[in-house]
Enzyme design. Sequence first.
Site, short mmCIF file in Angstrom:
data_model
loop_
_atom_site.label_atom_id
_atom_site.label_comp_id
_atom_site.label_asym_id
_atom_site.label_seq_id
_atom_site.Cartn_x
_atom_site.Cartn_y
_atom_site.Cartn_z
N CYS A 274 12.00 39.31 79.44
CA CYS A 274 12.66 38.22 78.68
C CYS A 274 12.20 37.93 77.40
CB CYS A 274 12.72 36.98 79.65
SG CYS A 274 13.50 37.19 81.29
N HIS B 276 14.40 30.81 75.73
CA HIS B 276 15.02 31.95 76.81
C HIS B 276 15.48 31.04 78.09
CE1 HIS B 276 15.37 35.02 79.59
NE2 HIS B 276 14.31 34.38 80.57
N ASN C 288 20.87 34.31 83.36
CA ASN C 288 19.66 34.60 82.63
C ASN C 288 20.07 36.31 82.20
OD1 ASN C 288 17.33 35.88 81.83
ND2 ASN C 288 16.03 35.14 83.59
#
Length: 360
Positions: free
Chosen positions: A142, A282, A312
């Site tokens: 990520c 994020h 995500n």
Amino acid sequence: MTRRLAEPARQTGVRTEPGEQERKRKRMKPTRARIASMGCYVPERILTNADLEKMVDTSDEWIRSRTGIRERRLVPPGTPTSEIATLAARQALERAHVSASEVDLIIVATITPDMIFPATACLLQQKLQATHAWGFDVSAACSGFVYALTVGAQFVVSGAHKKVLVIGADVMSAITDYTDRATCILFGDGAGAALLEPSDDDTGILDWYAEVDGAAAQLIKMPAGGSAMPPTHETIDKKLHHIRQDGGPVFKYATRKMAEAPKLLLERNGLGVSDLDLFVAHQANARIIDAAVERLGIAPERAIKNIDRYGNTTAATIPLALGTALDERRLKKGDLVMLAAVGAGMTVGTTLLRWSFDPS
Ligand SMILES: CC(C)(COP(=O)(O)OP(=O)(O)OC[C@H]1O[C@@H](n2cnc3c(N)ncnc32)[C@H](O)[C@@H]1OP(=O)(O)O)[C@@H](O)C(=O)NCCC(=O)NCCS
């Protein structure tokens, strides 16, 4: 003397000595790299919470209240990461009126490469017809886009390159176990691209800060498929080629680091949270973003959240969030922006930048 050195040798007939050339190169070095344009791509197909209710024992209410996610986008099965990365990269190039053949370097951040090798950057180079570019992949989960941005910026600041494509792209649906309710509700597919160029004003990437913590490597991983556990029938039967995570500890780690790292970066630049115009975190869980916003003490309206729409998307969340900020006209030239990501590894990445262009 100085003027003669600054002129190209072929015009003056003066042969520059190697030492002079090095000095000349250094004088021409830009002080920073700037994001000159952005491109984003999300697939058309939407997987809603209601769809997931039919697949696993979950509810729209649980997913929304625990994660903030309403829906995510998925590619048709079998679509490789290079394909969606190409679409985002093309958009970034078109918006900058730059042709693919002008690109010097391609860096792809991904944990879902088309194959373990060759690098997805090589496949992208071919798809884009970026005939003069070299490239490589970055694996930082990520935090991948933020890491790739940091790496790409070094090539611009060193004077080595003038056009660097940085792409964050992941087809998370390829490694998601859609029978595991604790992970399948979280992830989606997407791609975002940034074109880096030398900055000719006071905008651009000001500073960055990164950390890795290998002691926490077990918290989130894909156990099989690498050299430690090559694929076998057993690894497939046990679903070890999918994401495995210890959600609670990942949540706590991310919440802490998502505030600590930006604070550190601001402090070492003599800046405070109130100087920030935009916080682009994020998008792993809306509650992680909310907690980081609270710990940082930044006004909630200065934080970008699009996790409700995309879930995500791993390396793509930060460029997609920048895309959302531009679409919603919440980002303009001169704004002070903090990018912050935490991911498997564990990896932590932050970038402080002064934004370089207005939304079109
Ligand atoms: C995964 C995550 C959403 C789980 O939320 P949580 O509030 O921590 O939930 P818990 O894991 O404590 O589980 C609570 C209960 O909900 C259940 N549950 C888990 N997923 C569920 C789902 N989709 N639907 C309904 N119930 C669910 C659990 O089984 C557990 O039940 P139990 O109490 O009977 O054992 C959260 O931990 C998270 O977001 N972690 C970070 C993940 C992440 O960011 N990963 C990417 C790396 S950046």
